[in-house]
Design an enzyme around this catalytic site. Structure first.
Site, PDB file in Angstrom:
ATOM      1  N   GLU A   1       0.832  -1.164  -0.020  1.00 19.16           N
ATOM      2  CA  GLU A   1       0.091  -0.099   0.100  1.00 19.16           C
ATOM      3  C   GLU A   1       0.976   1.339  -0.010  1.00 19.16           C
ATOM      4  O   GLU A   1       1.769   1.297   0.878  1.00 19.16           O
ATOM      5  CB  GLU A   1      -0.842   0.094   1.168  1.00 19.16           C
ATOM      6  CG  GLU A   1      -2.252  -0.742   1.095  1.00 19.16           C
ATOM      7  CD  GLU A   1      -3.138  -0.627   2.191  1.00 19.16           C
ATOM      8  OE1 GLU A   1      -4.108  -0.790   2.226  1.00 19.16           O
ATOM      9  OE2 GLU A   1      -2.712   0.108   3.277  1.00 19.16           O
TER      10      GLU A   1
ATOM     11  N   ASP B   1      -5.975   9.611   9.636  1.00 19.55           N
ATOM     12  CA  ASP B   1      -4.599   9.168   9.837  1.00 19.55           C
ATOM     13  C   ASP B   1      -4.098   9.483  11.199  1.00 19.55           C
ATOM     14  O   ASP B   1      -4.631  10.920  11.601  1.00 19.55           O
ATOM     15  CB  ASP B   1      -3.297   9.361   8.786  1.00 19.55           C
ATOM     16  CG  ASP B   1      -3.881   8.652   7.733  1.00 19.55           C
ATOM     17  OD1 ASP B   1      -3.831   7.372   7.569  1.00 19.55           O
ATOM     18  OD2 ASP B   1      -3.856   9.372   6.536  1.00 19.55           O
TER      19      ASP B   1
END
Length: 273
Positions: free
Chosen positions: A49, A60
């Protein structure tokens, strides 16, 4: 069958689970991303990824936010990420690469233009964090038309009706976020994860990857007993951030090899039952 599908099929035939490793493109340096991608594979990563740097990465936690900030300071944008993938593909034509990012950079390039460029570069799937499934149909169709798997996130708070919506448009694999909150959170509840993964599988034939909260071989093994794939991001990015200059690749390889041992230990336990 897509490269992602081929990877999961091959692993299933060997009674093994996938290790999916995340890094942010351009962190810690523009010239280090492709070597790090190869280091991930050498250490046992099955699917990469690759994070697309973004100025407001709301899903995040602080570790990956700082990675995005460093990458943006290194002037790395979406075109650079595609160029890095193309460079990686000159050597590695088998390991799937999934771009993970926010809608804004893809929209700015134009989904059709982006999908065509991503396919040409050798990208296999795209996970757009902030596009919900009910708004994604047109985008998913564009991705699928260019042989890109549209990958979606599910969380502990996702209702069952929404899981069915995601299953209707998703490709590649389902990414189940095992914790509420942002990336890098702790306190993994494997019993709850097992219940949720079973519910997802009722609606979807795609492999299920579980991420968030996986820190070491032990947590990787625990998740690999439940899911088809173990996804590790913040722990790897933290290793990149804290590694002394010049030691980044070696430190990442050491960590990922340990995670790989954990994932494979779960497969061995299954074989011995």
């Amino acid at each position: 069958m897509s490269r992602i599908g081929q990877t999961f099929t091959a692993l299933k035939a060997q009674n093994r689970k996938a290790l999916i490793s995340f890094i942010t493109a351009g962190d810690p340096g523009k010239g280090l991303t492709v070597p790090l991608m190869h280091a991930l594979v050498d250490a046992g990563t099955d699917i990469i990824e690759l994070g697309v740097p973004f100025s407001d990465p709301m899903a995040d936690g602080p570790v990956i936010q700082r990675a995005s900030e460093r990458a943006l300071a290194n002037k790395v944008g979406l075109k650079d990420v595609l160029a890095m993938t193309a460079e990686f593909r000159k050597v590695n034509t088998s390991t799937p690469v999934v771009l993970m990012g926010y809608a804004n950079p893809f929209e700015h390039m134009g989904y059709e233009t982006f999908a065509e460029a991503a396919k040409t570069a050798g990208v296999d799937g795209v996970l757009t964090v902030d596009i919900p499934p009910e708004e994604s149909l047109g985008v998913s169709d564009v991705f699928k038309a260019h042989d890109l798997d549209p990958i979606f996130l599910l969380s502990p708070t996702t209702p069952e009706s929404r899981v069915a919506q995601v299953a209707a448009v998703a490709g590649g694999f389902i990414y189940y976020v095992s914790l509420k909150g942002v990336t890098g959170s702790a306190n993994l509840d494997t019993e709850e994860v097992a219940r949720k993964v079973a519910m997802v599988r009722k609606h979807c034939d795609l492999p299920v990857g579980v991420g968030f909260g996986i820190r070491d071989a032990a947590t990787a093994e625990a998740v690999a007993r439940i899911a088809d794939a173990v996804v590790v991001g913040s722990r790897i990015v933290n290793e990149i951030e804290t590694a002394p200059e010049g030691e980044c690749g070696a430190r990442v390889k050491h960590l990922v090899a340990d995670l790989r041992r954990g994932v494979d230990a779960a497969s061995k336990q299954t074989e011995n039952k």
